[in-house]
Design an enzyme around this catalytic site. Structure first.
Site, PDB file in Angstrom:
ATOM      1  N   CYS A  33       0.853  -1.202   0.000  1.00 40.71           N
ATOM      2  CA  CYS A  33       0.000   0.000   0.000  1.00 40.71           C
ATOM      3  C   CYS A  33       0.882   1.243   0.000  1.00 40.71           C
ATOM      4  O   CYS A  33       1.600   1.501   0.978  1.00 40.71           O
ATOM      5  CB  CYS A  33      -0.939  -0.014   1.205  1.00 40.71           C
ATOM      6  SG  CYS A  33      -1.877   1.500   1.402  1.00 40.71           S
ATOM      7  N   CYS A  36       0.018   3.988   2.596  1.00 42.41           N
ATOM      8  CA  CYS A  36       0.387   3.555   3.951  1.00 42.41           C
ATOM      9  C   CYS A  36       1.808   3.983   4.282  1.00 42.41           C
ATOM     10  O   CYS A  36       2.099   4.410   5.402  1.00 42.41           O
ATOM     11  CB  CYS A  36       0.233   2.042   4.094  1.00 42.41           C
ATOM     12  SG  CYS A  36      -1.437   1.451   3.798  1.00 42.41           S
TER      13      CYS A  36
END
Length: 1470
Positions: A33, A36
């Site tokens: 991700c 993230c």
């Protein structure tokens, strides 16, 4: 506070159970991700800012149970992190996406509300109190603030005064009572009784206590007033505090109704107002306008500001004085605020119009071509008339370098679709009809007799209709109908008023083909191929592997769930991370395609299973899920069709190998065949499955090598026949009509080939007709003839029946018979003896002989065996007078022989009896009998004792491994026991010696009891039989069947893929991966050998601070592919080590081989250096001071001022900028630093202007070329103040001042000073005893310092360059000074007009506050902006947000309003 990484749900519950009401925040992230990783440094910085909050991180791939607990969907659908906020164990809020502002605001609100206002322990009124100990009292007093300490001292000193007042009150009450006795009673109104009864506390005591409390409060008020005047005059908390205390005190006094202190309500209100006025004067809350151009309150003294202020005006205005030095706001001086900052503009927003695609985070997949799916769009305050969206094919990749998109005919192109309001209504109408049909079908099913409420498969289906989620009145739901895969992006939603609705991020949702899984057609098991046979020597399975292939389709990485069913016992399996072999290198210019955007892949994965158990094996594919979370059952439900089950189920039956042998016949136990008849040979099958019936048994016949040679008889011919067992019977009868050997050579069932067990040879012996040899002898018995004896030698198989006739003289013959159990017998017939002929003689004892065996008490025949030689030895014992002559009869199968042994001298003699020739050649049995014995006197006597049966064996016991040379091998698991089949001949038990050829000197011995016994071993190698012996004879080993090979199934192994760039280090056997910067994703590919599916357990460690390593994690992951990929740990800078500890596969699953750990010398090791991102920041924020024309070099090398601290891998490349705030000139320079700290030293830069200069760290790069980590911007800049030197130096180097401002000068010399100045042409003088010298500008115009003198006005110096212009204060108006309220629709903008009064250019600050529901209460400030460089008198802004705009600050070219407040005392320069 450090961040805790969560890996299991139990770990999280343990942390939350200890948190009580503490705030916890969980960051749900993933290694793949991107957002993230962007928000990770912010999350780490917040963990240090809020030490009282639990900061937790959870990887959704490693802790799926935790992610499922909180239903984390944003990670898989839109690749967004999710932050869950908990108070204790209860969820209170959440933030989706890498939204830094939302994360900080939510955390600030929850953290500020989590700490209570009172943290100490209280004491219940009226309760018992305990006297604290001396340490507790000392700690209590030391923790008090100075105010409380003073009050405690005052209260302790006034205890004697309080007791004196108490006595005084009591005496006054008693005296007034005494004096009032003679007075006549007067009519008085009824007195109100006090709230506290006099029985509890008398009235005088109540007055004393309450007045004492009042005195104590006023004493505390004086202490607060003292602190306000001299220490803390800028706060208003004292005024508010005492307003509340005094109001509470007066209210309580009225409530207690104490006589003489009980006042009317109007008096109480007057008391409260009076005390409030007093508090206002004491603490600066109230000011009085004296008509002097300002306001006045009690003076606030400052011991730390000894400056003497001189005014240019003739009248002293204290309010202006205080305002000029920055204290006017503290005493309520408004300074004409209403005339300088006027007006406000309020914008009210119509209801928000939004469109949210897929609001509930669903996942969508298309199961078959042409299937329609509905994607919901949640609308708020929108009546849509037009909707536009685009459909991007899956796998559509954008080139990050060329900013171009990869266009491929295989991928397709981006399509654009538009829907009108009519189209949306038609879709909604069709959806409602389908829902109604589904409800009707469900109701019909419930009404049927077979309905079971627990069998409703639709109970788990989610109804995403508007009623299912209780939409608000302003919300509505429309749907997009789609029948092809791609990325749906919502571009525009237009409402009826032609206003675009705001699209809620993310405005896209991936639609992919539903994942599917099925066994490949290549691995289909047809009739006959779905039955396997156990391997020779194995009883636990077939000993082979079944190669299956699985076709998986979907968006990778895929997850597969399947189970194995062996005889009804299920064993589930879960395999994750199924994807293709593509490998994206770090140098690839294309961006990584997000999980939901990847194109689906058709993968064929092998599944190798070991058929390690007998019975039925079923391999069932249960379900498959793709990267987005689409979950599809593979068709194992009860409603699945046979065709679907054929694709998802594979079944194999493992049958035992049938084994056959003769029953009741074998070596040493032949079957007898009578002449002219047939014998039945029983053949039985053992350990055979009925599914394999019937069995075909092949029997070979071998006639005897020596023919009997009878006339008319033919020699039988050998033959081979195959017999079939009837039905499922396990026994077969074979008829034998001729003597010879019958051998079982082969057995096969319907599916499996079998084994032939011992006895596999049955010898059929033809029994000859019985015959007898008769010898008649007279009986003498040394005294004459007494009769006759018939000596019979019988040939045949005992027992014998002898039929004879006997006649005495002339008597008729009598037919008789007698049975004999031995081959030799004697029949004695005695005659009639007349008494007259009998005479008495004396004679010696008759001779006798017997076998030694018979003397021990046994009267049956002794059996002995002979394995070799032509003679057997028997021992006899003789009685009588020797020497003796002995006759021994040898009875063979077809004849007998008398052996005479003369002159035996000893009583016990060992006789050597020759074996008959026919028996010695072919083996068999014969009998030894004693016939007669003659002593030394010539007296011969017949002997009738049990004989000795001799069994002669000419076939030695043998031993061999069963099976042909190609089948005498077996492969087993390491550590498993293997059974090697043996075939033994002879009489058991057998003693067998064997060895392993790898260790020839080590010989093992074992005892076996069955001719079909097995040799059980656990080590691999080539086993060889050395020797064998049975219970009677030593045997021989069949050389060509004496060995058996045992191999192990190799354990699975792992190695780095050749595509992985790594350097092998032979010192510790580790592979060194290329270093990587902290936070960047990285992975390795492993090539696995073995039988999938694989399970890999590995250690993740990092280098410890004190040396060695520290274990971070010990994860286990599964893979069904021979090449697997797992992510590396790059979240923290360190040397990260990876060690493959255990590898399991289908043959060696980890669950059954927990202790089979790979030796350290054989483990796969690889390591990677995770490089710390470099940082650079100033050690402290102290401002540096330099003079004009100075170079920016350190003043003091030992000081830490101006020190830059760096972290990372040196050498560093540091880029600095020096900006002159006055002239906006910026100087750039790059430095190469080889150390972790560097003193600010820029010798090439010289300060050419006075004023503040800002030194900014622009960027830093270390040797690893990693990007700079995000740090606090306040630590990356430092201010430098540059000043001039002069006899009288102004603090502010400017030529323009404003009315009300204080001009300060630094005086150099010996005080006192005399300063001459001129205001608008009028000359003034002022004397100053201290430096700095301050003068307040009260009049606009020209102000100039003309001279300065010191030392009693001596050494006067003319000043010609200190001339200033004093300007009036500027003003600003919003909405031309009026209150404007404007309503706009979403999408519209409101114009806010600011009118600026003064000398341009202007700088002003405005703020927007939220609309307040309470009248007169200002809302929360939402944003504040400062606009600079405005050259016009009016300035406009446009905004689409609601709120109230006001001006809080105005500055023109020279002045500002409100004036700046000085920081306090001005330090002397010298």
């Amino acid at each position: 506070m450090s961040i805790t990484h969560i890996s299991t749900l139990s770990q999280l519950n343990g942390i939350l159970s200890k948190s009580n009401d503490k705030i916890s925040v969980i960051d749900f992230h993933a290694k793949w991700c991107g957002p993230c990783h962007q928000i990770a440094p912010v999350f780490e910085a917040l963990s240090k800012q809020y030490p009282n909050v639990n900061f937790l991180k959870c990887d959704v791939d490693e802790a799926r149970d935790v992610a499922g607990q909180y239903r984390i969907m944003a990670m898989y659908v839109a690749m967004r992190p999710t932050f869950i906020f908990l108070r204790g164990q209860n969820k209170v809020d959440q933030v989706r996406g890498a939204n830094r502002q939302a994360l900080e605001n939510t955390l600030r609100n929850l953290a500020s509300g989590s700490s209570g206002a009172f943290s100490g322990k209280g004491q219940t009124l009226g309760g018992s109190s305990s006297t604290p100990s001396v340490p507790e009292a000392t700690s209590f007093f030391s923790n008090l603030d100075p105010q409380a300490k003073v009050l405690l001292c005052l209260f302790g000193a006034s205890r004697r005064i309080n007791s004196t007042l108490l006595r005084l009150h009591r005496s006054q009450d008693s005296s007034s009572t005494t004096m009032s006795k003679p007075a006549p009673p007067e009519s008085k109104p009824p007195e109100t009784k006090p709230f506290i009864p006099e029985t509890v506390i008398d009235v005088p005591s109540q007055r004393l206590y309450f007045l004492s409390i009042g005195v104590l409060c006023q004493a505390i008020k004086l202490v607060d007033c003292f602190r306000y005047w001299f220490f803390d005059g800028r706060t208003t908390r004292y005024a508010i505090k005492w307003l509340l205390v005094d109001a509470l005190y007066c209210s309580c006094l009225a409530f207690l109704r104490i006589p003489r202190l009980n006042y009317k309500p109007s008096v109480v209100i007057l008391q409260i107002l009076t005390l409030s006025l007093l508090n206002g004067f004491m603490f600066g809350g109230i000011t009085i306008n004296l008509g002097l151009g300002g306001s006045w309150g009690l003076p606030v003294l400052r011991f730390h500001n000894p400056s003497e202020i001189t005014s240019t005006g003739t009248a002293l205005n204290f309010g202006d004085v205080l305002n000029g030095i920055g204290l006017g706001a503290l005493v309520g001086y408004a300074g004409g605020r209403d005339s300088h900052l006027l007006g406000q503009h309020t914008v009210r927003m119509s209801p928000i119009s939004t469109a949210n695609l897929n609001p509930y985070g669903q996942t969508f997949c298309i199961a078959y071509p042409g299937q329609d799916i509905l994607i919901p769009v949640l609308l708020n305050n929108t009546n849509p008339t037009h909707l536009r969206y685009t459909l991007t094919p899956l796998g559509y990749i954008e080139d990050a370098v060329n900013n171009e998109k990869t266009k491929s005919s295989a991928v397709g192109k981006v399509e654009r679709f538009e829907l009108s309001g009519k189209d949306l209504k038609a879709i909604e109408h069709a959806r409602q009809e389908s829902l109604q049909e589904a409800r009707n079908a469900a109701s019909v099913k419930r009404d049927s007799e077979d309905y079971d409420e627990y069998d409703n498969d639709d109970d788990d289906a989610i109804d995403f209709s508007s009623s299912a989620f209780n939409l608000q009145k302003s919300q509505s739901m429309v749907h997009i109908r789609l029948n092809k895969a791609g990325i749906v992006r919502l571009d525009r939603v237009l409402d009826a008023s032609n206003v675009d609705a705001r699209l809620v991020y993310p405005a896209e949702v991936p639609v992919v083909p539903c994942p599917r899984v099925a066994f490949s057609e290549e691995s289909a098991l047809t009739y006959g191929t779905n039955v396997r046979c156990a391997a020779p020597g194995l009883t636990s399975g077939s000993g082979e592997d079944l190669e299956l292939k699985i076709n998986v389709f979907g968006v990778p990485p895929l997850s597969l769930k399947w189970h194995r069913d062996i005889n009804g016992r299920q064993e589930p399996f879960m395999v994750e991370g199924i994807e293709g072999d593509e490998h994206i290198h770090a140098g690839d210019n294309r961006r990584f395609v997000s999980v939901g955007h990847r194109a689906p892949q058709q993968l064929t994965i092998p599944l190798t299973v070991t058929l390690d158990a007998l019975g039925t094996h079923k391999y069932v594919l249960e379900s498959v899920s793709d990267a987005l979370g689409n979950f599809v059952n593979a068709g194992t439900s009860s409603t699945a069709t046979p065709a679907l089950l054929n694709q998802t189920v594979r079944s194999v039956s493992i049958l035992r190998r049938p084994s056959v042998s003769f029953k009741h016949c074998g070596p040493g136990n032949p079957t007898s065949l009578l002449i002219g008849s047939e014998a039945s040979l029983a053949v039985v099958t053992k350990q055979a499955d009925d599914l394999d019936a019937p069995w075909d048994v092949t029997v070979d016949y071998h006639p005897p090598s020596v023919h009997d040679g009878k006339k008319g008889s033919k020699r039988p011919k050998p033959w081979s026949k195959t017999f079939t067992t009837p039905g499922q019977l396990h026994e077969l009868a074979v008829s034998a009509s001729a003597p010879g050997e019958y051998v079982i050579s082969h057995v096969t069932g319907q599916y499996c080939e079998g084994d032939v067990l011992s006895p596999d040879v049955c010898k059929v012996v033809e029994r000859p007709l019985p015959s007898a040899e008769i010898e008649w002898k007279k009986i003498h018995e040394c005294s004459g003839d007494t009769g006759v004896s018939a000596s019979l030698v019988l040939h045949g198989t005992p027992p014998f029946h002898v039929y004879y006739s006997m006649q005495r003289d002339n008597e008729p013959a009598v037919e008789k018979f007698k049975a004999f159990t031995t081959s030799r017998a004697t029949q004695i017939t005695r005659g009639w003896i007349s008494r007259d002929l009998v005479s008495i003689r004396l004679y010696t004892p008759p001779a006798s002989a017997d076998f030694v065996y018979n003397l021990s008490g046994g009267r049956s025949r002794k059996k002995i065996s002979s394995c070799s030689g032509t003679e057997v030895e028997v021992e006899v014992e003789l009685k009588g007078t020797g020497p003796w002559n002995l006759e021994v009869q040898i009875v063979g199968p077809k004849g007998s022989e008398i052996l005479k042994i003369p002159k035996i001298d000893s009583n016990r003699k060992t006789l050597k009896i020759p074996i008959p020739a026919i028996v010695d050649k072919e083996g068999g049995s014969f009998e030894i009998d004693l016939v007669s014995v003659e002593d030394a006197y010539g007296c011969k006597r017949s002997v009738s004792v049990p004989g000795v049966a001799v069994n002669v064996r000419r076939v030695k016991p043998t031993a061999k491994f069963y099976g042909t040379s190609s089948r005498r091998k077996v492969t087993i698991l390491e550590g498993e026991r293997a059974t090697l089949p043996l075939r033994l001949t002879g009489d058991g038990p057998w003693k067998l010696k064997y060895r392993r050829t790898e260790v020839p000197h080590q010989v093992f011995a074992t005892t076996l009891t069955s001719p079909n016994d097995e040799l059980r071993i656990t080590e691999k190698g080539l086993y060889e039989i050395v020797d064998v012996s049975d219970s009677q004879c030593p045997g021989s080993v069949i050389v060509d069947s004496a060995d058996y090979l045992v191999n192990w199934i190799p354990r699975p192994s792992a190695k780095l893929s050749p595509e992985i760039q790594a350097t092998y280090e032979p010192y510790n056997g580790s592979y060194i991966l290329p270093p990587i910067c902290e936070g960047l994703p990285d992975h390795v590919d492993l090539d696995l050998t073995g039988k999938p599916p694989f399970q890999i357990m590995y250690n993740v460690a990092r280098d410890a601070e004190g040396g060695g390593s520290k274990i971070l994690d010990q994860p286990t992951f599964s893979s069904i592919q021979p090449r697997t990929r797992f992510q590396l740990h790059t979240s923290e800078p360190a040397r990260i080590y990876y060690e493959v500890k255990q590898i399991g596969d289908a043959a060696y699953p980890l669950a059954k081989n927990k202790n089979a750990i790979i030796p350290r010398s054989d483990r796969l090791l690889f390591e990677q250096q995770v490089l710390m991102r470099p940082t650079a920041q100033f050690h402290n924020k102290k401002r540096l001071t330099y003079c004009m024309t100075d170079a920016l070099t350190p003043h003091d090398q030992s000081s830490t001022d101006g020190l830059i601290v760096l972290s990372g891998t040196p050498p560093f490349q540091l880029k600095l900028s020096i900006r002159n705030r006055a002239t906006s000139e910026t100087y750039h320079e790059t430095f190469h630093i080889n150390d972790f700290s560097w003193k600010l030293n820029v010798p090439d830069y010289t300060f050419k202007a006075i004023g503040p200069h800002e030194v900014i760290i622009e960027s830093v790069q270390d040797a690893s070329h990693c990007e700079q980590s995000v740090t606090d911007s306040s630590t990356r800049s430092l201010f430098v103040d540059v000043a001039e030197t002069a006899a009288i130096v102004p603090f502010d180097h400017r030529e323009h001042f404003c009315v009300g401002e204080v001009t300060q000068f630094q005086l150099e010399g010996t005080p006192p000073w005399t300063i001459g100045y001129r205001v608008n042409g009028k000359a003034y003088t002022s004397e100053a005893r201290v430096s700095p010298f301050s003068i307040m500008q009260q009049q606009p115009g020209e102000f100039a310092v003309t001279s300065i003198a010191h030392q009693q006005k001596m050494c006067k110096a003319a000043v010609t360059d200190l001339r200033y212009t004093v300007h009036p204060l500027p003003s600003a108006q919003v909405g031309h000074g009026k209150r404007i309220i404007q309503d706009i629709h979403e999408g519209d903008q409101a114009e806010i007009v600011f009118t600026l009064i003064g000398q341009p250019p202007f700088t002003f600050t405005y703020q927007r506050t939220e609309l307040s529901s309470k009248k007169g209460v200002q809302g929360k400030v939402m944003e504040t902006h400062t606009v600079s460089g405005v050259t016009t008198k009016e300035y406009s802004i446009f905004s689409a947000m609601e709120g109230t705009w006001t001006v809080t600050f105005i500055q023109d070219r020279y002045c500002r309003y409100p004036p700046a407040q000085p920081d306090g005392a001005v330090d002397k320069r010298r």
